[in-house]
Design a protein around this motif. Structure first.
Motif, PDB file in Angstrom:
ATOM      1  N   ALA A 137       1.114  -1.288   0.232  1.00  0.00           N
ATOM      2  CA  ALA A 137      -0.166   0.218   0.005  1.00  0.00           C
ATOM      3  C   ALA A 137       1.184   1.072  -0.187  1.00  0.00           C
ATOM      4  CB  ALA A 137      -0.839  -0.185   1.376  1.00  0.00           C
ATOM      5  N   GLN A 138       1.921   1.112   0.924  1.00  0.00           N
ATOM      6  CA  GLN A 138       3.092   2.455   0.901  1.00  0.00           C
ATOM      7  C   GLN A 138       3.402   2.705  -0.688  1.00  0.00           C
ATOM      8  OE1 GLN A 138       5.500   1.513   4.069  1.00  0.00           O
ATOM      9  NE2 GLN A 138       3.820   2.396   5.874  1.00  0.00           N
ATOM     10  N   GLU A 139       3.688   1.390  -0.923  1.00  0.00           N
ATOM     11  CA  GLU A 139       5.136   2.005  -2.105  1.00  0.00           C
ATOM     12  C   GLU A 139       3.408   1.934  -3.657  1.00  0.00           C
ATOM     13  OE1 GLU A 139       7.047  -1.418  -5.697  1.00  0.00           O
ATOM     14  OE2 GLU A 139       6.524  -2.482  -3.788  1.00  0.00           O
ATOM     15  N   GLY A 140       2.590   1.820  -3.421  1.00  0.00           N
ATOM     16  CA  GLY A 140       1.838   2.089  -4.477  1.00  0.00           C
ATOM     17  C   GLY A 140       1.375   4.088  -4.057  1.00  0.00           C
ATOM     18  N   VAL A 141       1.362   4.332  -3.240  1.00  0.00           N
ATOM     19  CA  VAL A 141       1.491   5.683  -2.749  1.00  0.00           C
ATOM     20  C   VAL A 141       2.671   6.623  -3.787  1.00  0.00           C
ATOM     21  CG1 VAL A 141       0.968   7.610  -0.583  1.00  0.00           C
ATOM     22  CG2 VAL A 141      -0.873   5.253  -0.592  1.00  0.00           C
ATOM     23  N   ILE A 142       3.789   5.969  -2.046  1.00  0.00           N
ATOM     24  CA  ILE A 142       5.088   6.688  -3.348  1.00  0.00           C
ATOM     25  C   ILE A 142       5.046   6.825  -4.405  1.00  0.00           C
ATOM     26  CG2 ILE A 142       7.487   6.017  -3.534  1.00  0.00           C
ATOM     27  CD1 ILE A 142       7.095   5.046  -0.771  1.00  0.00           C
ATOM     28  N   ASN A 143       4.801   5.758  -5.723  1.00  0.00           N
ATOM     29  CA  ASN A 143       4.524   6.308  -7.181  1.00  0.00           C
ATOM     30  C   ASN A 143       3.241   6.882  -7.032  1.00  0.00           C
ATOM     31  OD1 ASN A 143       5.894   3.562  -9.212  1.00  0.00           O
ATOM     32  ND2 ASN A 143       5.022   2.199  -7.254  1.00  0.00           N
ATOM     33  N   ILE A 144       2.341   7.111  -7.264  1.00  0.00           N
ATOM     34  CA  ILE A 144       1.156   8.073  -6.870  1.00  0.00           C
ATOM     35  C   ILE A 144       1.792   9.652  -6.816  1.00  0.00           C
ATOM     36  CG2 ILE A 144      -0.698   9.002  -6.321  1.00  0.00           C
ATOM     37  CD1 ILE A 144      -1.705   6.905  -5.831  1.00  0.00           C
ATOM     38  N   ALA A 145       2.698   9.784  -5.309  1.00  0.00           N
ATOM     39  CA  ALA A 145       3.462  10.636  -5.188  1.00  0.00           C
ATOM     40  C   ALA A 145       4.606  11.026  -6.220  1.00  0.00           C
ATOM     41  CB  ALA A 145       3.846  10.938  -3.997  1.00  0.00           C
ATOM     42  N   PHE A 146       5.019   9.961  -6.773  1.00  0.00           N
ATOM     43  CA  PHE A 146       6.193  10.588  -8.231  1.00  0.00           C
ATOM     44  C   PHE A 146       5.273  11.118  -9.254  1.00  0.00           C
ATOM     45  CE2 PHE A 146       9.828   8.978  -5.740  1.00  0.00           C
ATOM     46  CZ  PHE A 146      11.097   8.891  -6.122  1.00  0.00           C
ATOM     47  N   LYS A 147       4.387   9.791  -9.870  1.00  0.00           N
ATOM     48  CA  LYS A 147       3.433  10.402 -10.593  1.00  0.00           C
ATOM     49  C   LYS A 147       2.519  11.905 -10.124  1.00  0.00           C
ATOM     50  CE  LYS A 147       1.003   9.869 -14.113  1.00  0.00           C
ATOM     51  NZ  LYS A 147       1.743   9.499 -15.838  1.00  0.00           N
ATOM     52  N   ILE A 148       2.173  12.477  -9.261  1.00  0.00           N
ATOM     53  CA  ILE A 148       2.188  13.851  -9.105  1.00  0.00           C
ATOM     54  C   ILE A 148       2.980  14.870  -9.106  1.00  0.00           C
ATOM     55  CG2 ILE A 148       1.427  15.267  -7.819  1.00  0.00           C
ATOM     56  CD1 ILE A 148      -0.745  12.951  -6.434  1.00  0.00           C
ATOM     57  N   ALA A 149       4.051  14.835  -8.809  1.00  0.00           N
ATOM     58  CA  ALA A 149       5.967  15.708  -8.991  1.00  0.00           C
ATOM     59  C   ALA A 149       5.550  15.435 -11.036  1.00  0.00           C
ATOM     60  CB  ALA A 149       6.624  14.814  -7.970  1.00  0.00           C
ATOM     61  N   ASP A 150       6.015  14.722 -11.232  1.00  0.00           N
ATOM     62  CA  ASP A 150       6.592  14.790 -12.669  1.00  0.00           C
ATOM     63  C   ASP A 150       5.402  15.332 -13.335  1.00  0.00           C
ATOM     64  OD1 ASP A 150       7.749  13.133 -15.455  1.00  0.00           O
ATOM     65  OD2 ASP A 150       6.100  12.014 -15.407  1.00  0.00           O
ATOM     66  N   VAL A 188       0.084   7.000   3.889  1.00  0.00           N
ATOM     67  CA  VAL A 188       0.973   8.340   4.334  1.00  0.00           C
ATOM     68  C   VAL A 188       2.045   8.987   5.311  1.00  0.00           C
ATOM     69  CG1 VAL A 188       0.878  11.325   3.560  1.00  0.00           C
ATOM     70  CG2 VAL A 188      -0.508   9.640   1.618  1.00  0.00           C
ATOM     71  N   GLY A 189       1.029   8.628   6.123  1.00  0.00           N
ATOM     72  CA  GLY A 189       1.374   9.291   7.699  1.00  0.00           C
ATOM     73  C   GLY A 189       2.975   8.278   8.042  1.00  0.00           C
ATOM     74  N   SER A 190       2.478   6.482   7.403  1.00  0.00           N
ATOM     75  CA  SER A 190       2.887   5.860   7.709  1.00  0.00           C
ATOM     76  C   SER A 190       4.838   5.895   6.920  1.00  0.00           C
ATOM     77  CB  SER A 190       3.480   4.508   7.402  1.00  0.00           C
ATOM     78  OG  SER A 190       2.527   4.067   7.843  1.00  0.00           O
ATOM     79  N   ILE A 191       4.675   6.256   5.120  1.00  0.00           N
ATOM     80  CA  ILE A 191       5.884   6.701   4.569  1.00  0.00           C
ATOM     81  C   ILE A 191       6.217   7.982   5.547  1.00  0.00           C
ATOM     82  CG2 ILE A 191       6.110   7.541   2.589  1.00  0.00           C
ATOM     83  CD1 ILE A 191       4.172   6.652   1.805  1.00  0.00           C
ATOM     84  N   GLN A 192       5.516   9.225   6.153  1.00  0.00           N
ATOM     85  CA  GLN A 192       6.442  10.245   6.620  1.00  0.00           C
ATOM     86  C   GLN A 192       7.113  10.191   8.014  1.00  0.00           C
ATOM     87  OE1 GLN A 192       2.876  12.423   6.790  1.00  0.00           O
ATOM     88  NE2 GLN A 192       3.968  13.562   6.034  1.00  0.00           N
ATOM     89  N   ARG A 193       6.378   8.731   8.417  1.00  0.00           N
ATOM     90  CA  ARG A 193       7.718   8.600   9.426  1.00  0.00           C
ATOM     91  C   ARG A 193       8.739   8.175   9.492  1.00  0.00           C
ATOM     92  NH1 ARG A 193       2.296   7.769  11.492  1.00  0.00           N
ATOM     93  NH2 ARG A 193       2.206   5.595  11.198  1.00  0.00           N
ATOM     94  N   GLU A 194       8.774   6.744   8.703  1.00  0.00           N
ATOM     95  CA  GLU A 194       9.869   6.145   8.153  1.00  0.00           C
ATOM     96  C   GLU A 194      11.357   7.218   7.328  1.00  0.00           C
ATOM     97  OE1 GLU A 194      11.121   3.358   7.856  1.00  0.00           O
ATOM     98  OE2 GLU A 194       8.648   2.736   9.051  1.00  0.00           O
ATOM     99  N   LEU A 195      10.292   8.149   6.300  1.00  0.00           N
ATOM    100  CA  LEU A 195      11.241   9.069   6.031  1.00  0.00           C
ATOM    101  C   LEU A 195      11.984   9.719   7.105  1.00  0.00           C
ATOM    102  CD1 LEU A 195       9.501  10.828   3.034  1.00  0.00           C
ATOM    103  CD2 LEU A 195      10.466   9.245   3.034  1.00  0.00           C
ATOM    104  N   LEU A 196      11.067   9.834   8.086  1.00  0.00           N
ATOM    105  CA  LEU A 196      11.499  11.035   9.113  1.00  0.00           C
ATOM    106  C   LEU A 196      13.219  10.157  10.359  1.00  0.00           C
ATOM    107  CD1 LEU A 196      12.229  12.946  11.392  1.00  0.00           C
ATOM    108  CD2 LEU A 196      10.187  12.041  13.038  1.00  0.00           C
TER     109      LEU A 196
END
Length: 518
Positions: A137-150, A188-196
């Protein structure tokens, strides 16, 4: 002993311990990849060192990770030691002489070498997901984030850019979910914690600019020798996943940027991946497939990849099958798993009728190895029990003063030592959020939009930059009074205006939900 177009590894011996013949790795097969394995203290690092020296002398650039700090000695002149002299005489190495090699020191943290950086965009969603051990699920959100950024023209350069983008996605999860699929605020929150966590481990120093140029690890000197890039990895090993992800990213960059060259007379670059098991530990299948693809295809780019690890079982069979040049140091066989590893190692060699590989592997001495390399027509040679030649450079680490001296004359001095922070996703999103906040405090416009644009792409949540229109207000009346003709006409006009405003609001909402530009 030294021959043109060949790398001298050592001299093999017969079962009666008499000297047999020199063992070589032919340069034209140097890009067929390799494997250096053996238990701790059996001589893997020295084997890596003598191969790096020989490739450098042949004009081939080398990149190697220095996990324990021992490899740094390759940048200093060798020193006489009794056991080195004894080994050279024992194997008949009459050409043995001391030498120092052109070294460029690198360090992700900038402490023991020039800074190494890349951007999140260059890293990509797959490797970033691996780096934070993301769920599906988190990998899916990361892929969407890169798509939005692109699509939105939002450069993702460092961790604060990605954090800002995730905040923006969380605030507008409903709109983005309608376009890209469900975005869970929990993910989204889980990814942010991992980035921290990554930030606390020093990853902020890795994700920034200026990014490393591949050409700077493929340098040659004026006298024709290949530069040896040594990555200080002793501190980096405190975060094994960052170490493995960085080296895999570097391999991927080489694969994507270098042109096809087929089978050159010598490699364009040789890449040593020390502690290679860290790349495959708990790796998802898609990542292993990516490694397999890169290893299989990067050979045609003229790059040889040599994995260095304790056990051949650390490398997946699909990757192991592509490693044609093998150096196997001693293994211990005290447990069932260790015995299985010995058998696996023995079975990967082309058998020698003079001895049993499985028996020999457990009895090899320090600096002794079973060697098999690619020979004529691309077939592996018969395995030989080999005494590895001594290194020409210093055995062991150099001092801090010597390291600084090497860095002071480095060809990349000043290119990567200072940070550069240009406008990217963080600055763009921050500026737009401030503009939206200012507009929310201004008088309400006649037509309230729910979208704004960044980089020519429509994004939700930022409001409009149109000039605000005056608000139509009506004064209250006390008691009952008959309407005059003028008052009736004014009320009719007011109702028409209200209808138009309502239609505009509906169009704005529908436009934002369907993702269409207004």
């Amino acid at each position: 002993m030294l021959e043109q177009g060949k790398i001298y590894i050592g001299t093999s011996r017969k079962p009666d311990d008499s000297i047999n013949k020199p063992e070589y790795l032919e340069l034209k097969y140097g890009n067929r990849h390799g494997l250096i394995t053996g238990a701790t203290g059996t001589g893997k690092t020295v084997t890596l060192q003598i191969l790096a020296e020989s490739f450098s002398n042949a004009g081939v650039p080398v990149f190697a990770a220095d996990v324990k700090g021992d490899l740094s000695g390759i940048g200093a002149m060798g020193e006489f030691k009794d056991f080195l002299d004894k080994r050279a005489k024992e194997i008949g190495f009459s050409d043995y002489e001391f030498q120092e090699f052109p070294v460029i020191f690198w360090d992700l943290f900038g402490e023991k070498g020039h800074r190494v950086r890349t951007t999140l965009t260059e890293m990509g969603p797959l490797l970033l997901s691996r780096l934070i051990n993301a769920s599906d699920a988190q990998e899916g959100v990361i892929n969407i984030a890169f798509k939005i950024a692109d699509e939105g023209g939002l450069p993702l350069l460092d961790l604060k850019d990605f954090q800002a983008l995730l905040n923006y996605m969380g605030e507008n999860a409903t709109e983005f979910s309608n376009k890209f699929g469900f975005i869970s605020k929990a993910s989204v929150g889980s990814i942010q914690r991992e980035l921290l966590i990554l930030e606390q481990q020093g990853a902020t120093k890795f994700f920034s600019e200026p990014a490393l140029k591949i050409t700077d690890i493929m340098r040659t000197t004026n006298d024709g020798r290949g530069a040896i890039s040594v990555l200080a990895a002793d501190k980096l090993m405190m975060n094994p996943r960052l170490y493995a992800t960085f080296l895999l990213w570097l391999l991927s960059e080489l694969f994507e940027e270098l042109p096809e060259v087929g089978d050159p007379e010598k490699p364009k670059l040789v890449f040593f991946f020390d502690e290679a098991h860290l790349l495959f530990n708990d790796a998802p299948r898609v990542l292993v497939e990516r490694v397999e693809q890169v290893v299989r295809l990067i050979r045609s780019k003229g790059v040889g990849v040599y994995f260095v690890t304790q056990n051949p079982m650390d490398v997946p069979p699909t990757v192991l099958a592509q490693l044609g040049n093998r150096v196997q140091h001693a293994l211990r066989a005290y447990t069932p798993n260790e015995q299985k590893a010995v058998k696996t190692a023995a079975d990967t060699f082309r058998p020698n009728p003079d001895f049993d590989c499985a028996d020999v592997i457990t009895n090899l001495g320090t600096g002794e190895a079973l060697v098999s390399t690619i020979e004529a027509k691309g077939a592996p040679s018969i395995v030989q029990r080999t005494l590895v030649r001594p290194p020409s450079s210093r055995l062991g680490p150099i001092t801090d003063a010597e390291r600084q001296q090497v860095m002071s004359v480095s060809p990349v001095k000043g290119l990567y030592d200072e940070d550069f922070d240009r406008e990217s996703a963080f600055e763009i999103l921050t500026r737009k959020a401030e503009q939206a906040a200012q507009q929310s405090q201004a008088p309400a416009p006649e037509e309230q939009k729910t979208t704004g644009t960044i980089g020519g792409w429509t994004l939700p949540g930022f409001g409009t930059e149109d000039a605000p229109q005056p608000e139509v207000k009506q004064q209250k009346r006390s008691g009952y009074q008959r309407e005059t003709v003028v008052e009736a006409a004014m009320k009719s006009a007011a109702r028409s205006v209200a209808t138009a405003v309502g239609a505009a609001i509906v169009r704005g909402i529908l436009g934002s939900l369907t993702g269409r530009r207004r």
